[in-house]
Design an enzyme around this catalytic site. Structure first.
Site, PDB file in Angstrom:
ATOM      1  CB  ALA A  22       2.229  -2.702  -6.552  1.00  0.00           C
ATOM      2  NE  ARG A  28      -2.219  -9.526   6.179  1.00  0.00           N
ATOM      3  CZ  ARG A  28      -1.028  -9.053   6.563  1.00  0.00           C
ATOM      4  NH1 ARG A  28      -0.833  -8.707   7.823  1.00  0.00           N
ATOM      5  NH2 ARG A  28      -0.052  -8.902   5.690  1.00  0.00           N
TER       6      ARG A  28
HETATM    7  C1  UD1 Z   1       6.628  -6.821   4.695  1.00  0.00           C
HETATM    8  C2  UD1 Z   1       8.008  -7.274   5.214  1.00  0.00           C
HETATM    9  C3  UD1 Z   1       8.084  -6.989   6.703  1.00  0.00           C
HETATM   10  C4  UD1 Z   1       7.839  -5.519   6.985  1.00  0.00           C
HETATM   11  C5  UD1 Z   1       6.504  -5.057   6.351  1.00  0.00           C
HETATM   12  C6  UD1 Z   1       6.410  -3.551   6.433  1.00  0.00           C
HETATM   13  C7  UD1 Z   1       8.661  -9.182   3.848  1.00  0.00           C
HETATM   14  C8  UD1 Z   1       8.782 -10.669   3.785  1.00  0.00           C
HETATM   15  N1  UD1 Z   1       8.160  -8.683   4.971  1.00  0.00           N
HETATM   16  O1  UD1 Z   1       5.672  -7.641   5.338  1.00  0.00           O
HETATM   17  O2  UD1 Z   1       9.369  -7.346   7.198  1.00  0.00           O
HETATM   18  O3  UD1 Z   1       7.829  -5.297   8.380  1.00  0.00           O
HETATM   19  O4  UD1 Z   1       6.435  -5.439   4.962  1.00  0.00           O
HETATM   20  O5  UD1 Z   1       5.185  -3.086   5.975  1.00  0.00           O
HETATM   21  O6  UD1 Z   1       9.041  -8.508   2.931  1.00  0.00           O
HETATM   22  N2  UD1 Z   1       4.190  -8.231  -2.875  1.00  0.00           N
HETATM   23  C9  UD1 Z   1       4.488  -8.518  -4.191  1.00  0.00           C
HETATM   24  N3  UD1 Z   1       4.669  -9.814  -4.560  1.00  0.00           N
HETATM   25  C10 UD1 Z   1       4.568 -10.839  -3.684  1.00  0.00           C
HETATM   26  C11 UD1 Z   1       4.265 -10.539  -2.332  1.00  0.00           C
HETATM   27  C12 UD1 Z   1       4.091  -9.221  -1.961  1.00  0.00           C
HETATM   28  O7  UD1 Z   1       4.583  -7.617  -5.027  1.00  0.00           O
HETATM   29  O8  UD1 Z   1       4.763 -11.996  -4.101  1.00  0.00           O
HETATM   30  C13 UD1 Z   1       3.987  -6.820  -2.491  1.00  0.00           C
HETATM   31  C14 UD1 Z   1       2.627  -6.567  -1.875  1.00  0.00           C
HETATM   32  O9  UD1 Z   1       1.703  -6.179  -2.880  1.00  0.00           O
HETATM   33  C15 UD1 Z   1       2.902  -5.433  -0.901  1.00  0.00           C
HETATM   34  C16 UD1 Z   1       4.377  -5.608  -0.548  1.00  0.00           C
HETATM   35  O10 UD1 Z   1       4.916  -6.494  -1.500  1.00  0.00           O
HETATM   36  O11 UD1 Z   1       2.713  -4.169  -1.503  1.00  0.00           O
HETATM   37  C17 UD1 Z   1       4.574  -6.173   0.858  1.00  0.00           C
HETATM   38  O12 UD1 Z   1       3.938  -7.422   0.957  1.00  0.00           O
HETATM   39  P1  UD1 Z   1       3.102  -7.865   2.231  1.00  0.00           P
HETATM   40  O13 UD1 Z   1       2.598  -9.227   2.004  1.00  0.00           O
HETATM   41  O14 UD1 Z   1       2.148  -6.819   2.610  1.00  0.00           O
HETATM   42  O15 UD1 Z   1       4.266  -7.929   3.322  1.00  0.00           O
HETATM   43  P2  UD1 Z   1       4.132  -7.768   4.896  1.00  0.00           P
HETATM   44  O16 UD1 Z   1       3.613  -9.048   5.466  1.00  0.00           O
HETATM   45  O17 UD1 Z   1       3.425  -6.543   5.241  1.00  0.00           O
HETATM   46 CA    CA Z   2       2.295  -5.118   4.105  1.00  0.00          CA
END
Ligand code: UD1
Ligand code: CA
Length: 475
Positions: A22, A28
């Site tokens: 999280a 976006r």
């Molecule tokens: C991610 C998955 C994707 C999947 C999708 C489903 C990865 C690389 N991709 O993509 O395969 O289809 O979710 O919804 O995992 N977050 C962190 N730290 C970070 C980056 C993100 O805690 O450094 C958290 C974000 O707050 C979020 C979650 O991880 O709650 C997912 O990150 P997000 O950037 O939304 O990934 P997606 O592009 O949706």
């Molecule tokens: Ca996501």
């Protein structure tokens, strides 16, 4: 009944750790609010996930926070959770690496990871993934789903024998390299055998279009190390969709909204114009009550049998115990007993208690006050910090002047008092029982029982002095 009561979890054993990612900003969403705090039916996204986890897991969930860290931690304060700080958000794989020491210290045999932006994952999803991983003795498992348009989701690439080869992120997907686009995508819900995860977690690289460490690269790393990878396909399942944009937030909110409303209808609540009724996930509604949309009911509100809520009302953290709430009323942290009628156009602010058979009519505002059984405040009044007895009649335009610029003061109105219209009651003041207040009074002193209180200047009639006397009808 409350909507989530019948969703039974496993629960997951104490040797299974649960990690929620999280930390991301949610670019976006175009909002200064951390994405996981965006609300669905007035509850933050993260609330749904932690609520599910608290009912599913025996271990205390771990939450990786980063962007808006303290705001996110404060919002989770009602749940049992451990927080892990990811200072720079270098990707979902990086978030897992940052959490690794913590996971390791707690000695978990299994680890389940969830994206904080996938709020409607249910205990059934967690159970299905867990059983899939356990039954197949997998090292790495994840839940996939089917989408007509795979959009921004990670694509699940399988080899010809049907086994999972890798997950390719949307931006890195290249039809020339990976073949035809697929409908099976990664939901983000995944599970690991920690002894296997240890071997591949720090092998992640950022050799991709986003220069991030992708958690999803663990699938191909596991595959290449000869580990057992398992994808549990949940099919077309709306509950597993993520929230990345305002449009997706509205879509997920609409999904949970219609689930909640349908559930109450099934249980015997009559909900008219159901598409326009928004009921929060903690609201309790008994069968035998009636609601007409559009209406919003949020927080820990409770509506018991025989209550009726008419259209255009907003109700939050309130208890409607069989009363009727007419159109366009706004009710927060209030209690409405049986046979009570509130509205149309009433506003009940925190601390209002309307006792049996009482009445608050149009353009009446009440705050931090109790209104005794059978008492009526029918029109255009403000009642604040007041204790009102039974069978009181409050005339139109009565105002309690409860604030002197520094402090709030109390008004006491005892049983059977009658207050004439357009009266100002300057608190602190006590109107003893069966007293009567003359219309237009400004009452600054207590009125003894059975007395008539008059607080206005005497009327004079000046004979022949009306300016109208020299005008005819046609002038
Ligand atoms: C991610 C998955 C994707 C999947 C999708 C489903 C990865 C690389 N991709 O993509 O395969 O289809 O979710 O919804 O995992 N977050 C962190 N730290 C970070 C980056 C993100 O805690 O450094 C958290 C974000 O707050 C979020 C979650 O991880 O709650 C997912 O990150 P997000 O950037 O939304 O990934 P997606 O592009 O949706
Ligand atoms: Ca996501």
């Amino acid at each position: 009944m409350m909507i989530f009561e019948d969703q039974k979890g496993l629960p997951l054993s104490p040797e299974t750790g649960v990690l929620v990612l999280a930390a991301g900003k949610g670019t976006r969403m175009h909002s200064p609010l951390p994405k996981v705090l965006q609300k669905l039916l007035d509850k933050p996204m993260l609330w749904y996930l932690l609520n599910t986890l608290n009912r599913t897991c025996s271990s205390r969930p771990m939450v990786v926070t980063g962007h808006g860290r303290s705001q996110v931690e404060d919002a989770c304060s009602s749940f049992m959770a451990d927080f892990i700080y990811q200072e720079r958000q270098l990707g979902t794989g990086h978030a897992l690496q940052v959490a690794w020491d913590h996971i390791n210290k707690r000695g978990f045999k299994w680890l389940m990871v969830l994206n904080g932006d996938t709020p409607l994952i249910s205990p059934q999803h967690i159970k299905a993934l867990w059983e899939g991983v356990r039954d197949k003795d997998a090292d790495v498992g994840f839940m996939s789903l089917e989408l007509d348009d795979p959009g921004n989701y990670g694509r699940v690439i399988r080899s010809e024998d049907g086994r999972v080869k890798e997950v390719i992120e949307a931006r890195d997907f290249d039809a020339d390299m990976h073949g035809q686009d697929v409908s099976e995508v990664n939901s983000g819900l995944c599970a690991f055998r920690t002894s296997s995860l240890r071997k591949i977690l720090f092998e992640l690289d950022s050799d991709n279009k986003q220069n991030e460490l992708y958690l999803t690269q663990l699938v191909s790393l596991a595959q290449k190390s000869g580990m057992n990878v398992e994808a549990v396909n949940a099919g077309r399942c709306s509950g597993l969709l993520g929230v990345n944009t305002p449009g997706e937030l509205i879509l997920q909110e609409e999904y949970i909204r219609s689930c909640i409303v349908s559930k109450f209808v099934e249980q015997g609540v009559i909900i008219r114009s159901p598409d326009m009724v928004r009921i929060g996930p903690e609201v309790y509604i008994e069968p035998g009550s009636e609601i007409t949309g559009p209406v919003e009911i949020y927080g820990k509100s409770s509506i018991s049998s025989l209550s009726r809520i008419f259209s255009h009302c907003y109700i939050e953290d309130s208890f409607i115990d069989g009363g009727q709430v007419f159109c366009f009323s706004h009710i927060v942290e209030s209690v409405i007993d049986s046979h009570t009628r509130v509205g149309p156009y009433a506003r009940l602010r925190p601390g209002t208690k309307m006792q049996k058979g009482s009445r608050a009519g149009n353009f009446v505002e009440i705050k931090n006050s109790s209104v005794g059984a059978g008492s009526k405040i029918n029109h255009l009044s403000y009642i604040g910090d007041t204790v009102m007895g039974e069978e009181v009649n409050v005339g139109a335009g009565t105002i309690t002047c409860n604030y002197d610029g520094r402090a709030k003061h109390k008004t006491v109105i005892q049983d059977r008092v009658f207050i004439g219209s357009n009266t100002a009651l300057v608190a602190p003041v006590v109107l003893q029982q069966k007293s009567m207040i003359a219309a237009g009074s400004t009452i600054t002193r207590d009125v003894p029982g059975e007395s008539l209180g008059i607080g206005r200047s005497r009327q004079k009639n000046l004979e022949g002095r009306s300016p109208l006397k020299n005008f005819d009808k046609n002038d």
